[in-house]
Scaffold this motif. Structure first.
Motif, PDB file in Angstrom:
ATOM      1  N   VAL A 331       0.844  -1.206   0.000  1.00 13.46           N
ATOM      2  CA  VAL A 331       0.000   0.000   0.000  1.00 13.46           C
ATOM      3  C   VAL A 331       0.881   1.258   0.000  1.00 13.46           C
ATOM      4  O   VAL A 331       0.619   2.224  -0.730  1.00 13.46           O
ATOM      5  CB  VAL A 331      -0.953  -0.010   1.222  1.00 13.46           C
ATOM      6  N   ALA A 332       1.957   1.244   0.784  1.00 13.37           N
ATOM      7  CA  ALA A 332       2.853   2.408   0.849  1.00 13.37           C
ATOM      8  C   ALA A 332       3.497   2.660  -0.518  1.00 13.37           C
ATOM      9  O   ALA A 332       3.593   3.808  -0.969  1.00 13.37           O
ATOM     10  CB  ALA A 332       3.925   2.184   1.917  1.00 13.37           C
ATOM     11  N   GLU A 337       3.741   5.715  -5.738  1.00 15.10           N
ATOM     12  CA  GLU A 337       3.558   5.767  -7.195  1.00 15.10           C
ATOM     13  C   GLU A 337       2.517   6.802  -7.591  1.00 15.10           C
ATOM     14  O   GLU A 337       2.612   7.415  -8.648  1.00 15.10           O
ATOM     15  CB  GLU A 337       3.134   4.389  -7.728  1.00 15.10           C
ATOM     16  N   LEU A 338       1.521   6.986  -6.721  1.00 18.88           N
ATOM     17  CA  LEU A 338       0.459   7.963  -7.010  1.00 18.88           C
ATOM     18  C   LEU A 338       0.845   9.356  -6.518  1.00 18.88           C
ATOM     19  O   LEU A 338       0.051  10.291  -6.598  1.00 18.88           O
ATOM     20  CB  LEU A 338      -0.857   7.536  -6.351  1.00 18.88           C
ATOM     21  N   ILE A 387     -11.301  10.575  -2.576  1.00 17.26           N
ATOM     22  CA  ILE A 387     -10.949  10.059  -3.902  1.00 17.26           C
ATOM     23  C   ILE A 387      -9.529   9.500  -3.896  1.00 17.26           C
ATOM     24  O   ILE A 387      -9.254   8.437  -4.461  1.00 17.26           O
ATOM     25  CB  ILE A 387     -11.131  11.165  -4.975  1.00 17.26           C
ATOM     26  N   ALA A 388      -8.622  10.214  -3.196  1.00 20.19           N
ATOM     27  CA  ALA A 388      -7.230   9.732  -3.115  1.00 20.19           C
ATOM     28  C   ALA A 388      -7.186   8.351  -2.455  1.00 20.19           C
ATOM     29  O   ALA A 388      -6.484   7.446  -2.915  1.00 20.19           O
ATOM     30  CB  ALA A 388      -6.372  10.731  -2.336  1.00 20.19           C
ATOM     31  N   GLY A 389      -7.948   8.180  -1.388  1.00 18.81           N
ATOM     32  CA  GLY A 389      -7.975   6.891  -0.699  1.00 18.81           C
ATOM     33  C   GLY A 389      -8.491   5.786  -1.608  1.00 18.81           C
ATOM     34  O   GLY A 389      -7.942   4.676  -1.643  1.00 18.81           O
ATOM     35  N   SER A 396      -3.911  -0.634  -5.219  1.00 20.27           N
ATOM     36  CA  SER A 396      -3.450  -1.717  -4.343  1.00 20.27           C
ATOM     37  C   SER A 396      -4.033  -3.053  -4.802  1.00 20.27           C
ATOM     38  O   SER A 396      -3.362  -4.084  -4.750  1.00 20.27           O
ATOM     39  CB  SER A 396      -3.846  -1.449  -2.885  1.00 20.27           C
ATOM     40  N   VAL A 397      -5.289  -3.019  -5.244  1.00 14.99           N
ATOM     41  CA  VAL A 397      -5.910  -4.250  -5.747  1.00 14.99           C
ATOM     42  C   VAL A 397      -5.156  -4.740  -6.989  1.00 14.99           C
ATOM     43  O   VAL A 397      -4.834  -5.932  -7.114  1.00 14.99           O
ATOM     44  CB  VAL A 397      -7.405  -4.011  -6.063  1.00 14.99           C
ATOM     45  N   LEU A 398      -4.840  -3.816  -7.896  1.00 11.66           N
ATOM     46  CA  LEU A 398      -4.098  -4.208  -9.100  1.00 11.66           C
ATOM     47  C   LEU A 398      -2.724  -4.765  -8.713  1.00 11.66           C
ATOM     48  O   LEU A 398      -2.272  -5.766  -9.275  1.00 11.66           O
ATOM     49  CB  LEU A 398      -3.954  -3.005 -10.040  1.00 11.66           C
ATOM     50  N   ALA A 399      -2.067  -4.110  -7.743  1.00 11.16           N
ATOM     51  CA  ALA A 399      -0.738  -4.561  -7.307  1.00 11.16           C
ATOM     52  C   ALA A 399      -0.832  -5.923  -6.608  1.00 11.16           C
ATOM     53  O   ALA A 399       0.017  -6.795  -6.819  1.00 11.16           O
ATOM     54  CB  ALA A 399      -0.112  -3.528  -6.377  1.00 11.16           C
TER      55      ALA A 399
END
Ligand SMILES: [Zn+2]
Length: 418
Positions: A331-332, A337-338, A387-389, A396-399
């Motif tokens: 998550v970090a 990345e974002l 929205i950021a969350g 995170s789901v994709l990762a």
């Protein structure tokens, strides 16, 4: 996401601007129906499990993988806020909406979940749905009655559950590849630091302790000051001592006396007995143990000084739960990345994730709560932060979908052994 949050806010809206949506109330049922519609719009297949958890599932490309589970709860405390819990459910649905809009299918099966009765509607125990998922319900729990006299099992059945088959709600170990809960912080840390993303290190454990101070009730007019055994004056010293147990100069992160019963409780009688409930919280079990030890020492000291008898009885204990380290760093990295600032922090409140962590790697993402206010109508988080969350949750789901595939694990394993 923001417009869906507004639509949910209207369900159970109170005149004071808050939301009253206790579990299994008509408002909660309406909220569950609307969330079911949203799940369908996001391409999920909704169902209600035996514990009345609402689950919207999406199949994955590959067979044999565990489910990526995302979610939180839709119920609220009386006159609570519009974001606690519901944000995590709607953001989870929004993740699947985005995947559908972009025609992305995950390798893992995945699901959005709204756990039932997180807040513990009066008379019932909190986090019913997530404890059912973890197989941690107490025996005979569905026979309990809520404050209005309704049997919990009947409420579960009305909501689509099956109180006779609660074990069916349990997810075996390995069937959930990972669980992520996105939630508002409900405290001031991120708002003060102006940090948009919190990566929860651990969900605080807590210990409630009953403290009873026994003195002597006597006439408030005729008993000389020197002859009193005033239980409330002694209890006041306990309250101040408990305050000093918390914080950087104390032993636990926080320490609170939130309940105080004074007996006989008459303005003209020197109090004969006082019952306090102490709440100690920390992410380390040892700190909670030290807190109890210090509290006992404090009780002995105050009792000896005041001529009262102070008894300390530890009551309910919930152990701290550490979030999965691999998911925390994932998550970090996603937040990096974002280009979103993030910081680790403990969760002060309890959450469904603490139970799911019994059967699956689990982690939590926090977004700031304006001025740290929660469980009241003033509860607020800015649309940008919300929205950021959700963005962090989606990525995170994709990762996770990439990182948690068996061959990804194999590579790590062979690397470790090689
Ligand atoms: Zn919550």
């Amino acid at each position: 996401l923001i417009s869906r949050l507004e639509r949910l806010r209207a369900i159970g809206a109170s005149v004071h601007g808050g939301v009253t949506r206790p579990a299994f109330s008509p408002a909660d049922v309406r909220a569950r129906h609307l969330a079911t519609d949203f799940m369908r719009q996001a391409g999920l297949r909704p169902r209600v499990d035996a514990a009345a958890n609402l689950i919207g599932s999406a199949p994955g490309h590959q067979s044999g993988l565990g489910t990526l589970l995302l979610g939180s709860h839709l119920d609220t405390v009386p006159n609570g806020g519009a974001f606690d819990g519901v944000y995590g459910v709607l953001a989870a649905i929004e993740v699947f909406q985005s995947l559908r809009d972009h025609r992305v299918t995950l390798d893992h099966p995945a699901a959005a979940i709204a756990f039932s009765n997180e807040e513990g509607t009066p008379g019932t125990l909190p986090m019913f749905g997530s404890r059912a998922v973890a197989g941690m319900l107490e025996r005979g729990e569905s026979d309990r009655r809520d404050a209005a006299g309704h049997v919990l099992g009947n409420l579960l059945a009305d909501a689509g559950g099956d109180p006779t088959r609660l074990d069916m709600a349990r997810w075996p170990v390995g069937s959930i590849a990972a669980f992520l809960e996105l939630h508002i912080e409900q405290g001031p840390v991120l708002d003060r630091a102006q940090t948009p993303i919190g990566v929860v290190e651990a969900i605080s454990g807590r210990q409630t302790v009953a403290v009873t101070v026994a003195g002597t009730a006597s006439h408030g007019g005729t008993t000389p000051m020197a002859n009193r055994r005033d239980a409330l004056v002694a209890a006041a010293q306990i309250v101040l001592g408990v305050r000093d147990l918390g914080g950087p100069s104390g032993v636990t992160r926080v320490a609170t006396v939130g309940e105080c019963v004074v007996l006989p409780g008459a303005w003209n009688v020197v109090p004969g007995e006082v019952r306090l409930i102490v709440d100690l919280r920390d992410i380390r079990s040892e700190a909670i143990e030290r807190g109890i030890d210090r509290l006992r020492a404090l009780a002995d000291r105050v009792g000896a000084d005041s001529g009262t008898t102070v008894t300390v009885t530890p009551a309910q204990r919930v152990e701290p739960v550490w979030c999965d380290p691999r998911l925390r760093s994932l998550v970090a990295n996603v937040a990096d990345e974002l280009d979103l600032a993030h910081q680790p922090l403990p969760s002060g409140a309890g959450h469904d994730a603490q139970w799911v962590s019994c059967v699956a790697p689990s982690a939590m993402i926090f977004v700031p709560s304006t001025r740290g206010i929660s469980h009241t109508p003033e509860e607020h988080s800015s649309p940008a932060d919300l929205i950021a969350g959700a963005d962090v949750l989606l990525n995170s789901v994709l990762a996770m979908d990439r990182a948690l595939r068996p061959h990804a694990t194999d590579r790590t394993a062979s690397h470790a052994t090689g």
